[in-house]
Design a protein around this motif. Sequence first.
Motif, mmCIF file in Angstrom:
data_model
loop_
_atom_site.group_PDB
_atom_site.id
_atom_site.type_symbol
_atom_site.label_atom_id
_atom_site.label_comp_id
_atom_site.label_asym_id
_atom_site.label_seq_id
_atom_site.Cartn_x
_atom_site.Cartn_y
_atom_site.Cartn_z
ATOM 1 N N SER A 85 0.833 -1.208 0.000
ATOM 2 C CA SER A 85 0.000 0.000 0.000
ATOM 3 C C SER A 85 0.866 1.255 0.000
ATOM 4 O O SER A 85 0.576 2.225 -0.719
ATOM 5 N N CYS B 221 2.460 1.719 -3.435
ATOM 6 C CA CYS B 221 1.470 2.233 -4.390
ATOM 7 C C CYS B 221 1.243 3.730 -4.182
ATOM 8 O O CYS B 221 1.187 4.498 -5.155
ATOM 9 N N ALA B 222 1.124 4.142 -2.920
ATOM 10 C CA ALA B 222 0.882 5.553 -2.620
ATOM 11 C C ALA B 222 2.046 6.417 -3.081
ATOM 12 O O ALA B 222 1.851 7.484 -3.687
ATOM 13 N N THR C 157 1.909 9.042 -6.214
ATOM 14 C CA THR C 157 2.223 10.435 -5.899
ATOM 15 C C THR C 157 3.300 10.968 -6.829
ATOM 16 O O THR C 157 3.248 12.129 -7.261
#
Length: 395
Positions: free
Chosen positions: A71, A74-75, A79
């Motif tokens: 997670s 992915c963030a 970004t």
Amino acid sequence: MARIISFDSRLAEGRHRPSHQGQIVRHFTPNWFATTMGTGILSIGLAQIPSQPLLFLVGQALWLFNILIFSLCCALYLTRWMFYPHEAAKIFQHPVASMFFGCIPMGLATIINGFLIYGPSHLGGHLTTLIAISLWWFDVALSVVCGLVVPFMMFTRQSHTIETMTAVWLLPIVACEVASVSGGLLLPHIDVSTAELAVMTVSCVLWACSVPLAMSILVILFLRLVLHKLPHVGMAATSWLALGPIGTGALSLFVMSQNAPEVLAANGLGSMATAIAGASFLGGLLLWGYGTWWLAIALMITLRYLKDGIPYNIGWWGYTFPLGVYAVATARLAAIVPLAPLGWMASILVGALALVWIIVALRTLSGIADRSLFVAPCIANDREITASQMDNFSK
């Protein structure tokens, strides 16, 4: 001359100055998803030793931790595309960094498999299956995109030669067969027979879209090693990547040999069940045997590199997943064939994987702390990337 000295002094100063705020996002690349692959396969491997319930609990904790890592990755990567889209898009031109797109669906696949192992006791069988199959279809889409788009970029935009070729070529290709394994593992958890048949069929097609092509790449890799010898020491970990598609391909066939017959029988294709189960087992056994050769070669090559020292870089995670998937394939083979040495071998491989994971994880935490690992090779010409950072990326 004064200008050159001035630039060199600034560069030397930069080697000891931590990266400024924002560098982590700007230089975050898909190769970080290799951390989720290595952590995920260890969580799965630990669950393959039923005689040690404590290892199951450790594997469960690693699976939850892996969800957090995935997670976060992915963030950070999303970004980067939001704030640095022009620089992020340069990855499609890079002949090495672009290969790591395959790590994204492969990392997700380990989480899906973990849901099937650890999820039912916490979420219940129905909800676990619903989550796993939804994520699986998404993973299939990602794998197919990687398996098509990245090679197309290799054909049209990137510059490659046999001399510079390494086993990283396998990464976008292998994603499909990793998804194939997850599909095979899903079969016993699906209630509707037609849905089972669809998942089984797609899994077989994914295997076909990956394994034959990966075997072709291994032929080229063998030729490259014969003609041009070992790659640069910074790419030492790639010597293990060849084991990945072999172990994964074998694992997928072992899973199909166990789970496909019931699906075929439930859909009026029972006459094919015995033949497909036997063919799948034989194919998996042959691939597993082939893997023993590459395992031995990878060990020999690594020992050769160790003589001169192997500098740490994020590519060290390449030691984990191939070894792990071969360990899991060995454990699955041991569950099918009642030969004690196979079980011993599986336990030894899982133990070796755990040791390697600990070493690589500790070195990674050190690199995260000083931010030396955050360097995007596709913008490597930017002056703010220091020489010490460049040394930490496998070229």
